[in-house]
Design an enzyme around this catalytic site. Sequence first.
Site, PDB file in Angstrom:
ATOM      1  N   GLU A 100       0.814  -1.223   0.000  1.00 56.12           N
ATOM      2  CA  GLU A 100       0.000   0.000   0.000  1.00 56.12           C
ATOM      3  C   GLU A 100       0.841   1.263   0.000  1.00 56.12           C
ATOM      4  OE1 GLU A 100      -0.911  -2.587   1.663  1.00 56.12           O
ATOM      5  OE2 GLU A 100      -2.942  -2.969   0.992  1.00 56.12           O
ATOM      6  N   HIS A 158     -10.429  -5.144  10.679  1.00 57.30           N
ATOM      7  CA  HIS A 158     -11.016  -4.934   9.354  1.00 57.30           C
ATOM      8  C   HIS A 158     -12.331  -4.191   9.415  1.00 57.30           C
ATOM      9  CE1 HIS A 158      -8.045  -7.956   8.388  1.00 57.30           C
ATOM     10  NE2 HIS A 158      -8.292  -7.794   7.109  1.00 57.30           N
TER      11      HIS A 158
END
Lengths: 425, 473
Positions: free
Chosen positions: A148, A217
Amino acid sequence: MGHHTNLLSYRRRLFQPSPAGDRKLISIYHSRPLFSVNSNLFCLIDESMWGIIRQNVGVTGGLSSQGLGNHMMRLRPVASAMRSYSSATKEMTVRDALNSALDEEMAADPNVFVMGEEVGEYQGAYKITKGLLDKYGPERVVDTPITEAGFAGIGVGAAYHGLRPVIEFMTFNFSMQAIDHVINSAAKSNYMSAGQINVPIVFRGPNGPAAGVGAQHSQCYGAWYGSVPGLKVLVPYSSEDARGLLKAAIRDPDPVVFLENELLYGESFPVSAEALDSSFCLPIGKAKIEREGKDITITAFSKMVGYALKAAEILEKDGINAEVINLRSIRPLDRATINASVRKTNRLVTVEEGFPQHGIGAEICASVVEDSFGYLDAPVERIAGADVPTPYAANLERMAFPQIEDIVRAAKRACYRSVPMSATA
Amino acid sequence: MWKHLPLWKLLSTVELSTSITKSKAIFSSALNFDYSKPHYIKFFSSGLYFIILFLFLFFSDPSPNLTFQSLQQPKTTTDAMALARRSSGLLKPLSTASSSSLLQRRPFSTDDTTTITVETSVPFTGHNCDPPSRSVDTTPKELMTFFTDMAFMRRMEIAADSLYKSKLIRGFCHLYDGQEAVSIGMEAAITKKDCIITAYRDHCIFLGRGGTLLESFAELMGRQAGCSRGKGGSMHFYKKDACFFGGHGIVGAQVPLGCGLAFAQKYRKEDHVTFTMYGDGAANQGQLFEALNMAALWDLPAILVCENNHYGMGTAEWRAAKSPAYYKRGDYVPGLKVDGMDAFAVKQACKFAKEHALKNGPIILEMDTYRYHGHSMSDPGSTYRTRDEISGVRQERDPIERIRKLIFAHDLATEKELKDIEKQARKEVDEAIAQAKESPMPDESELFTNVYRKGYGVESFGTDRKELRATLP
């Protein structure tokens, strides 16, 4: 299956290939305008449309009764739509809305490209970028390794040079790996360079909780990104929101954080004809009043808009007429609409899924207290996620995120209609 | 007449001494002057003589004055060079005035046609590639340009040091003196369409990209005339029209950004490359390897330049990196180790790297360089290294000294001329500082400008939102 056969025969008789010869669903949205000529709707039905129809049935049938409840039956309305196309409202899932928006913007501007994990050959982790690789090729739909920080930085660098990247984070939880690039490299560059370097980038992906995915998450990043000057933060709810806001985001010359919601991807919403036009765009920084009311204002964004609308229906039975505002944009926050609504209704409940401290509701409350204090008849109520990392167990997870009854209860409290609670220590 | 000036000057020193004694006598007698007597004629004539002498001496000072440029053109370059050779100090011709700016070259150093071949100090060391040759072709003009530009850069950094100490520059100030050869050599090998992005030690890179001294100093002092209009500061110099993308404050973040620039260049099928500069401290950053992996996967024309000055702030490289061979850290990505204090080695390496990157994808250049100052102005720079080390490098490897020796070796200028160039640099830097000091601070409305490129009339707030609100255009 009779109706299927009917549709097939219609298709055989009236199918015309789109100009590009491309028979995928995405070609529908820019091959020709809908609803202008009678035969068009029939022409647009092909295999992938079948897929969508079947998918609609499966998905909405399987979902719990969230969203706008009475759109369960798919085939029959579509079949009837085919016969009465001129008055039919087209339904579209949020997923298709995003896909079509991406497709149209990539077709319109060769500088737009998509980059992220699994966006290409996998057709998108949540199938948002389905079909784009085949259409635009690997130079414009770029699969990345699981890096990322690296690919967010590469995206920002490409935007420095004038391209218009759309960077997908598989969920915004992973954006924390790259948050330095979102904030220090993208958001602040135009200011630090006194306008020399603008960054026309979009960071998009699902935000907030899904179902049972655990603490790492499930976080909502609206408040984090919403606090950074130089960023724009958009939170679509319906398909129209998704289409219009994503298009606006891609066309915008500034960095945009586009927070979607995984559970909304499969939900269908009616879309108007103008929303299907390829030049459709929603204004950034304007909230939408989903439901007019006069007794209490409920602000929400993303999935919570659906919950708020349901809560409003329940409150209606108790004689409380709730106004539901779909924020659409966390930054810039549409303070004008919120304050105007509160001045009308005099009561406010803010709803969000994120952590309560320093959240969106806190900002809205502060704004209303600053600008419309005299109009408030009751303290502002905040409904937010629980102040805990998200648990996995289903019952605990249910307690960790707002439910419709929480919104109803808070609204009644604000209207001084609730049963008095015993004093807590 | 000008050719006789040296002798005249010699004579004038003699005359001056005699005239002083004369004038002493004159003035002492003036005090007891008897106006009734006819001695006043003698007084005035001596005085007039003294005045005229003084004026001649004043105008004989060969400072680089624009008014004299027209008078000082020697007939041919060889004439002047012959003069230079023949002169031994006293008989230096007046025409050897140094250039008055970066743009105005000394007459004989505009020679672009003669090729001089220079050997780099050490051969290159390659990793997964064949290093280029040690011999670099250059011209007298380029040599003089290198010297002049580096002298300006050095002077600018020293001046920034004193400005910081007098509190005109605030916050961070990371100085580049000692490392000038990297910027100069790189610029000599590339065009203004090749992109450069670097970290916070960016003043000289900005200058190399075409930025002016005024823009630099004004930005450092936070004034409107600065390159970022005073809103960026020392670490955020930008010059987009010359493809200089900053100036980045977060260590290592500029490497993925630079790979992104290279991505855009490849996407647009441009024939240009991006030089992404970082230090030995940043070389251990994870995002560097992430970006390098993608650059290698996609064959991006990215050149990663590690300016290894051996200290990441206060940490020596052996304490920070298990493998300080930064040019090898790319593993499958080729690398080249370069003496970063030798501008020609840098030039050769950058040329080689550009050709490589356009064909084969990323390459790492490790520039072995050194900074004389500490990490920033708040770091004395001597707690983690000895003063002997610093002065040793300054004596043995200083980039400007190297060019000076090359210039002497090829007889391109005399010592005095080079000193004049340095004096000119000092002068221009002082002028730029004076001008920058006069530039005003940004207007208060600038607090709210450039937050967005397109603000949609959104509201923004000052610290007290009931006191200060603004709409973003």
